[in-house]
Every structure is written in C-alpha cells, then in structure tokens.
Design a protein around this motif. Structure first.
Motif, mmCIF file in Angstrom:
data_model
loop_
_atom_site.group_PDB
_atom_site.id
_atom_site.type_symbol
_atom_site.label_atom_id
_atom_site.label_comp_id
_atom_site.label_asym_id
_atom_site.label_seq_id
_atom_site.Cartn_x
_atom_site.Cartn_y
_atom_site.Cartn_z
ATOM 1 N N PHE A 1 22.975 -48.349 -5.809
ATOM 2 C CA PHE A 1 23.352 -47.200 -6.632
ATOM 3 C C PHE A 1 22.500 -45.948 -6.482
ATOM 4 C CE2 PHE A 1 25.892 -49.888 -9.690
ATOM 5 C CZ PHE A 1 27.082 -49.300 -9.327
ATOM 6 N N PRO A 2 21.246 -46.046 -6.820
ATOM 7 C CA PRO A 2 20.423 -44.854 -7.003
ATOM 8 C C PRO A 2 20.622 -43.682 -6.058
ATOM 9 C CG PRO A 2 19.161 -46.770 -7.500
ATOM 10 C CD PRO A 2 20.497 -47.265 -7.028
ATOM 11 N N PRO A 3 20.533 -43.872 -4.752
ATOM 12 C CA PRO A 3 20.521 -42.682 -3.904
ATOM 13 C C PRO A 3 21.807 -41.882 -4.071
ATOM 14 C CG PRO A 3 20.174 -44.696 -2.609
ATOM 15 C CD PRO A 3 20.569 -45.112 -3.979
ATOM 16 N N VAL A 4 22.872 -42.582 -4.373
ATOM 17 C CA VAL A 4 24.186 -41.964 -4.411
ATOM 18 C C VAL A 4 24.346 -41.019 -5.595
ATOM 19 C CG1 VAL A 4 26.588 -42.467 -4.880
ATOM 20 C CG2 VAL A 4 25.366 -43.747 -3.129
ATOM 21 N N PHE A 5 23.788 -41.445 -6.725
ATOM 22 C CA PHE A 5 24.056 -40.696 -7.944
ATOM 23 C C PHE A 5 23.038 -39.589 -8.208
ATOM 24 C CE2 PHE A 5 26.674 -44.392 -8.448
ATOM 25 C CZ PHE A 5 27.828 -43.836 -8.979
ATOM 26 N N ARG A 6 22.118 -39.467 -7.281
ATOM 27 C CA ARG A 6 21.134 -38.398 -7.427
ATOM 28 C C ARG A 6 21.803 -37.018 -7.410
ATOM 29 N NH1 ARG A 6 16.052 -38.431 -7.777
ATOM 30 N NH2 ARG A 6 16.019 -40.664 -7.367
ATOM 31 N N VAL A 7 22.942 -36.945 -6.740
ATOM 32 C CA VAL A 7 23.655 -35.668 -6.653
ATOM 33 C C VAL A 7 24.066 -35.162 -8.041
ATOM 34 C CG1 VAL A 7 25.959 -36.642 -6.348
ATOM 35 C CG2 VAL A 7 25.442 -34.422 -5.372
ATOM 36 N N LYS B 1 27.185 -54.441 -16.450
ATOM 37 C CA LYS B 1 26.437 -54.744 -17.674
ATOM 38 C C LYS B 1 24.998 -54.254 -17.559
ATOM 39 C CE LYS B 1 28.640 -58.432 -20.160
ATOM 40 N NZ LYS B 1 28.372 -59.727 -20.822
ATOM 41 N N ILE B 2 24.422 -54.440 -16.390
ATOM 42 C CA ILE B 2 23.020 -54.060 -16.204
ATOM 43 C C ILE B 2 22.827 -52.553 -16.255
ATOM 44 C CG2 ILE B 2 21.133 -54.002 -14.521
ATOM 45 C CD1 ILE B 2 21.919 -56.846 -13.727
ATOM 46 N N ILE B 3 23.756 -51.802 -15.681
ATOM 47 C CA ILE B 3 23.532 -50.352 -15.641
ATOM 48 C C ILE B 3 23.909 -49.674 -16.944
ATOM 49 C CG2 ILE B 3 23.944 -50.301 -13.169
ATOM 50 C CD1 ILE B 3 26.503 -48.752 -13.734
ATOM 51 N N GLN C 1 17.474 -55.368 -13.182
ATOM 52 C CA GLN C 1 17.161 -54.561 -14.369
ATOM 53 C C GLN C 1 15.982 -53.646 -14.102
ATOM 54 O OE1 GLN C 1 16.763 -57.734 -17.188
ATOM 55 N NE2 GLN C 1 18.818 -57.434 -18.034
ATOM 56 N N GLU C 2 14.925 -54.205 -13.506
ATOM 57 C CA GLU C 2 13.746 -53.395 -13.183
ATOM 58 C C GLU C 2 14.121 -52.240 -12.262
ATOM 59 O OE1 GLU C 2 10.824 -56.036 -11.543
ATOM 60 O OE2 GLU C 2 10.801 -57.232 -13.388
ATOM 61 N N THR C 3 14.973 -52.539 -11.287
ATOM 62 C CA THR C 3 15.398 -51.501 -10.346
ATOM 63 C C THR C 3 15.962 -50.298 -11.085
ATOM 64 O OG1 THR C 3 15.915 -53.156 -8.675
ATOM 65 C CG2 THR C 3 16.936 -51.000 -8.412
ATOM 66 N N PHE C 4 16.768 -50.563 -12.114
ATOM 67 C CA PHE C 4 17.373 -49.442 -12.834
ATOM 68 C C PHE C 4 16.397 -48.781 -13.782
ATOM 69 C CE2 PHE C 4 21.241 -51.390 -11.289
ATOM 70 C CZ PHE C 4 21.917 -50.260 -10.864
ATOM 71 N N GLU C 5 15.513 -49.596 -14.361
ATOM 72 C CA GLU C 5 14.513 -49.004 -15.250
ATOM 73 C C GLU C 5 13.560 -48.097 -14.473
ATOM 74 O OE1 GLU C 5 12.902 -52.473 -17.054
ATOM 75 O OE2 GLU C 5 14.718 -52.828 -18.232
ATOM 76 N N ASN C 6 13.359 -48.417 -13.215
ATOM 77 C CA ASN C 6 12.427 -47.629 -12.410
ATOM 78 C C ASN C 6 13.016 -46.323 -11.893
ATOM 79 O OD1 ASN C 6 10.396 -49.476 -12.743
ATOM 80 N ND2 ASN C 6 10.816 -50.557 -10.834
ATOM 81 N N MET C 7 14.315 -46.134 -12.075
ATOM 82 C CA MET C 7 14.917 -44.880 -11.631
ATOM 83 C C MET C 7 14.440 -43.737 -12.529
ATOM 84 S SD MET C 7 18.772 -46.142 -10.877
ATOM 85 C CE MET C 7 19.392 -44.471 -10.775
ATOM 86 N N ASP C 8 14.334 -42.567 -11.939
ATOM 87 C CA ASP C 8 13.836 -41.430 -12.726
ATOM 88 C C ASP C 8 14.975 -40.690 -13.423
ATOM 89 O OD1 ASP C 8 14.878 -40.617 -10.389
ATOM 90 O OD2 ASP C 8 13.305 -39.173 -9.914
#
Lengths: 210, 210
Positions: A68-74, B176-178, A122-129
């Motif tokens: 997910f992350p890189p994609v939604f940075r836009v 669910k996680i996101i 879960q950690e992966t998403f919590e670590n997103m800025d």
DNA sequence: GTCTATAATGTGATAGAC
DNA sequence: GTCTATCACATTATAGAC
C-alpha cells in the motif's frame, strides 16, 4: 570473510526466499529449494535465520510495506482529487506489474490469521507517516461538500478503487480460463489498458458535471 | 454396513476435507486434521480416496463450479441489461457470503499451475450450458448499439464487475487492518451495503441518460 | 562462514486384525 | 468398512569438521 561478503550472502538468501515464498507460500515452500535458489547450503539458511519461521517473517516484513504505502503517498500532494485518483491507480497497477504475486501472497498468509504475521502488518501501517484511508475520507468529503462528487461512502469508494487495481492480478489464472486472451502479451495489454480505463470508469461514476 | 451408511461416511469425509482445504489450502492441510474433523480414522481416508492428491481433486472438483456458473445464469433471462447487472452482483455477493473463503482458495490453488487443477477448472467451464463472457459481450454490444450504454470494452467491464464483488472477501483481513470496522458485524454491514452500492456505482458509470 | 552428515520430527500411506 | 500399529520418506533442524 569480509562484512561485504556476509551481507551479500544474507541478501542472496532473502532474495531467494522471497521468490520461493511468493510463488509457493509458507506451507508450499521448502528450505532446500530456497538454498538451491541462493546457491548455498541448506545449513547456512539456519545459520543466518535459525528457522523457516524466522526466515519467512523476515521476508514478510520486507514485503508487507509494498502492498500500500508508496501508492497512496500521492494523496498528500496538491493535485486535484480526480488527478489523485488517476495517479493512485496508475502507480498501483505499475507496482503490481512488477510484483504480480504480491497481493495473493499477502492475502493468503493473512488469511491464516497467524498472530505474528498480523502484527507485522499492523506495525507496517502504524509506521506510515500518514493514514491513507483517513486522508482519502477527508479529501472525498471535501469534494462532496463542494458539489464536485456525488454523495458516496468513503469506504465503499476506497474498496472499489483498490478492487479494480488488485483483482486482475489475483484473478488472472481464472480469467484466462473463462476466455480471456491466452497469450501473456495480450493479458499484459489488457492490464496496460486498465491504467486508462479504470480511472475513467471511476470518475465517470462519481463526478458531478456542471 | 449398508449403502446408506457408506454414503454417509464418504459425505462426512468430503465435508471435513472441504472445510480444512478451504481454510489451509492443499499444502497447509493435514490428513490427520481432516480425519479428526470427520471423526474417523486416518486410514479410512485412504481407504476411500487412496491419496491426499485424489481427495483434494475431489474437493476441488465439487467447489470449482461454485465460483461462477450459478451467478451468471441470470444473463440468460429476459430482464433488462441494467437489471441483469444488478442481479448478478446481488446473487454473487450472496453466494460469497455463504462461501467467503472460496475465491482465495480457487485462486491460490490455480496460481500453482498444477496441470490437473487447471484441467478441472477448464472442464467446469466447458460443461456449462452457456458461455457467460460471450453472452455478456453480446448483451453489452446490443446496449451500446442502442445508445443506452457508453462505448466500453466488454472484458474491462466484466472484470470490473467481478472485481467489485470478489475483492472485499479476498481482501477482508487487510482491509480490517488498514482501518475498516473491526467487528464482524460491521464488516458484514459493509458487505451487505455493497449489494446496493456496487450496482449503483457501475450503472452510474456506464449508463447514458437521455 | 560454509560445508557434509545426520538427527529429530512430521506426514502420507499401507499392512493386517477384526 | 473400520480400526491400530507401523512403515517409508520428506523436511526441518543441528552437530561438528574445516
């Protein structure tokens, strides 16, 4: 043995493990096959990672952020809402063209409900800025208030967008069977066209013309 | 032992095997676990099905038809095109609510590219008394010609429809996680709402208002 | 760090009594 | 048909030489 070479071996192992786990999942993967792929001995896998479990977790931890992350940075840029949707889709499809097995892998492993895997995710998403879903919700509400977009639930629209991006990769084998182009080249074209068709499809549906 | 009881045991085995294979896939499933679930001895599994492979193929053969055929039969009725789309989506989501693990199972196993599994899937489609994709293509072209629907590629639209139905089930753990509702009840509601939202979303996008 | 050899365990499959 | 006991082999993991 120098530090540089040690890193090289560890890297070789991770790359080989990634490839095998992506293709066969945790249950289908064999340590021997990973060792062969890395051109090293099986015992060396255990020297570096102690167990299949730990090796898998290392691989999963490195792959999880890619979903997910890189994609939604836009979403954090100052493009218009419709341009953002278009960019998310194009970026996402491009990402998936490079990692076509990623979604099925992540979803298969998550569906096993192993504690450690879910924690990593879960950690992966919590670590997103930034929080993509929250950001998306606010942007959408903004456009609805301005009268640019129909009144649609943000969760429904969010799932629609990622469904349209991800499914063609997850469902490729079955789509081929039910009568889609059989050659890889034709299926690639079909995917390539979606970078144009999916944004059009979505914006058509939600945009209020003035 | 009467014939009726024999069938009962065979049925018990298949039901147990279905449940375990659906949950864990071929590689993750254990014959012992299937035997326990069926409340019989492990040796009896082999008496009836000879091998894990054969048992799996029996299960796959019985599940394969569920992934498409019943849903697209509505295409053969005389409803309007838009009503057909709506019915396909409602029927499909209802089907997936009963078999939420079916899509991930079919797609995971197909992605392993085992000859026999792909063959079974192909036979399943050849045995249908109608071709959903072909039917859909003709119906859509008809509506485009009549000026009711925008000019859109039938494959793109077909994939859009099934993506929007299937993905929420495949992607449930990650959604669910996101940040989607955490309780089962709320996720069920989200899915339930899609029976209304997805047809609206699609028809909004392709319908030409007069 | 890397290897060979081997232990330890898990798992599909079979033999044979009932 | 169903069971207990067991085989045969695959697979993870470790011991120990280099």
């Amino acid at each position: 043995m120098t530090l540089k070479e040690k890193i090289k071996t560890e890297e070789k192992i991770i790359l080989a493990a990634e490839e095998i786990f992506l293709k066969k999942g945790f249950d289908g993967a064999r340590m021997q096959e990973i060792a062969n792929k890395a051109s090293i001995n099986k015992a060396l896998l255990h020297y570096y990672y102690r167990s299949k479990d730990k090796l898998f977790l290392a691989v999963f931890r490195s792959l999880a952020p890619k979903i997910f992350p890189p994609v939604f940075r836009v979403l954090t840029t100052d493009l218009s809402f419709f341009e953002k949707i278009e960019q998310v889709i194009i970026n996402y499809i491009n990402l998936l063209k490079v990692n076509p097995r990623l979604p099925l892998f992540i979803m298969s492993e998550l569906s096993k409900k192993s504690e450690s895997i879910i924690e990593i995710m879960q950690e992966t998403f919590e670590n997103m800025d930034f929080n993509p879903l929250q950001l998306f919700k606010e942007e959408l509400q903004n456009e609805i208030d301005k009268g640019n977009v129909i009144n649609i639930d943000y969760q429904q629209l969010f799932v629609n967008i990622i469904s349209l991006c991800i499914f063609p990769f997850v469902g490729k084998p079955i789509l081929k069977i039910i009568g889609f182009e059989n050659s890889e080249k034709e299926y690639d074209e079909f995917i390539e066209n979606r970078k144009r068709e999916v944004p059009k499809f979505i914006i058509n549906s939600i945009k209020i013309s003035k």
